[in-house]
Design a protein around this motif. Sequence first.
Motif, PDB file in Angstrom:
ATOM      1  N   ARG A 132       1.936   6.866  -6.698  1.00 39.52           N
ATOM      2  CA  ARG A 132       0.852   7.772  -7.102  1.00 39.52           C
ATOM      3  C   ARG A 132       1.240   9.224  -6.805  1.00 39.52           C
ATOM      4  NH1 ARG A 132      -3.019   5.238  -4.703  1.00 39.52           N
ATOM      5  NH2 ARG A 132      -3.148   6.536  -2.872  1.00 39.52           N
ATOM      6  N   GLN A 133       1.924   9.470  -5.692  1.00 35.92           N
ATOM      7  CA  GLN A 133       2.358  10.827  -5.372  1.00 35.92           C
ATOM      8  C   GLN A 133       3.350  11.335  -6.410  1.00 35.92           C
ATOM      9  OE1 GLN A 133       1.092  12.837  -2.878  1.00 35.92           O
ATOM     10  NE2 GLN A 133      -0.344  11.127  -2.836  1.00 35.92           N
TER      11      GLN A 133
ATOM     12  N   ASP B  31       1.440  12.280  -9.505  1.00 36.17           N
ATOM     13  CA  ASP B  31       0.731  13.540  -9.311  1.00 36.17           C
ATOM     14  C   ASP B  31       1.661  14.730  -9.504  1.00 36.17           C
ATOM     15  OD1 ASP B  31      -1.578  12.134  -8.805  1.00 36.17           O
ATOM     16  OD2 ASP B  31      -1.535  12.452  -6.631  1.00 36.17           O
TER      17      ASP B  31
ATOM     18  N   ALA C 129       0.830  -1.209   0.000  1.00 35.20           N
ATOM     19  CA  ALA C 129       0.000   0.000   0.000  1.00 35.20           C
ATOM     20  C   ALA C 129       0.864   1.258   0.000  1.00 35.20           C
ATOM     21  CB  ALA C 129      -0.929  -0.006   1.211  1.00 35.20           C
ATOM     22  N   ILE C 130       1.923   1.256   0.767  1.00 33.86           N
ATOM     23  CA  ILE C 130       2.798   2.430   0.844  1.00 33.86           C
ATOM     24  C   ILE C 130       3.515   2.639  -0.484  1.00 33.86           C
ATOM     25  CG2 ILE C 130       4.900   3.331   1.929  1.00 33.86           C
ATOM     26  CD1 ILE C 130       3.784   2.072   4.574  1.00 33.86           C
TER      27      ILE C 130
ATOM     28  N   GLN D 154       2.440   1.788  -3.460  1.00 34.85           N
ATOM     29  CA  GLN D 154       1.448   2.310  -4.391  1.00 34.85           C
ATOM     30  C   GLN D 154       1.176   3.791  -4.123  1.00 34.85           C
ATOM     31  OE1 GLN D 154      -2.040  -0.167  -4.283  1.00 34.85           O
ATOM     32  NE2 GLN D 154      -0.935  -1.970  -5.003  1.00 34.85           N
ATOM     33  N   TYR D 155       1.074   4.154  -2.861  1.00 35.25           N
ATOM     34  CA  TYR D 155       0.832   5.547  -2.492  1.00 35.25           C
ATOM     35  C   TYR D 155       1.985   6.438  -2.967  1.00 35.25           C
ATOM     36  CZ  TYR D 155       0.349   9.727   0.351  1.00 35.25           C
ATOM     37  OH  TYR D 155       0.250  11.028   0.752  1.00 35.25           O
ATOM     38  N   LEU D 156       3.208   6.004  -2.717  1.00 36.52           N
ATOM     39  CA  LEU D 156       4.364   6.805  -3.113  1.00 36.52           C
ATOM     40  C   LEU D 156       4.456   6.928  -4.630  1.00 36.52           C
ATOM     41  CD1 LEU D 156       6.978   5.496  -0.537  1.00 36.52           C
ATOM     42  CD2 LEU D 156       5.776   7.695  -0.509  1.00 36.52           C
TER      43      LEU D 156
END
Length: 80
Positions: A49-50, A53, A42-43, A45-47
């Motif tokens: 995505r950041q 962005d 999850a982390i 994927q989050y990083l």
Amino acid sequence: MLMTFEDAMGRILLDLSDEAIRRLDHLKQRRNLPRAELLREAIEQYLDRQNQDVVQRAQGLWGEGVEDGLEYERKLREEW
């Protein structure tokens, strides 16, 4: 056992709500993976995505309808 740089991991203490832990445990059972692996995934994927962005914001007003840069420059020069 030989450990490479990529294999090295640090530890972090993380407080989660009871609801988040309950949902994580449900996912853990469905995917048959440890909590730690799910959190790492999850982390990551989050990083990712950041980072995406940041790149999208850097494109500014061009957005989705990217115009050819050379054509845009020619239009601007015609205004001179």
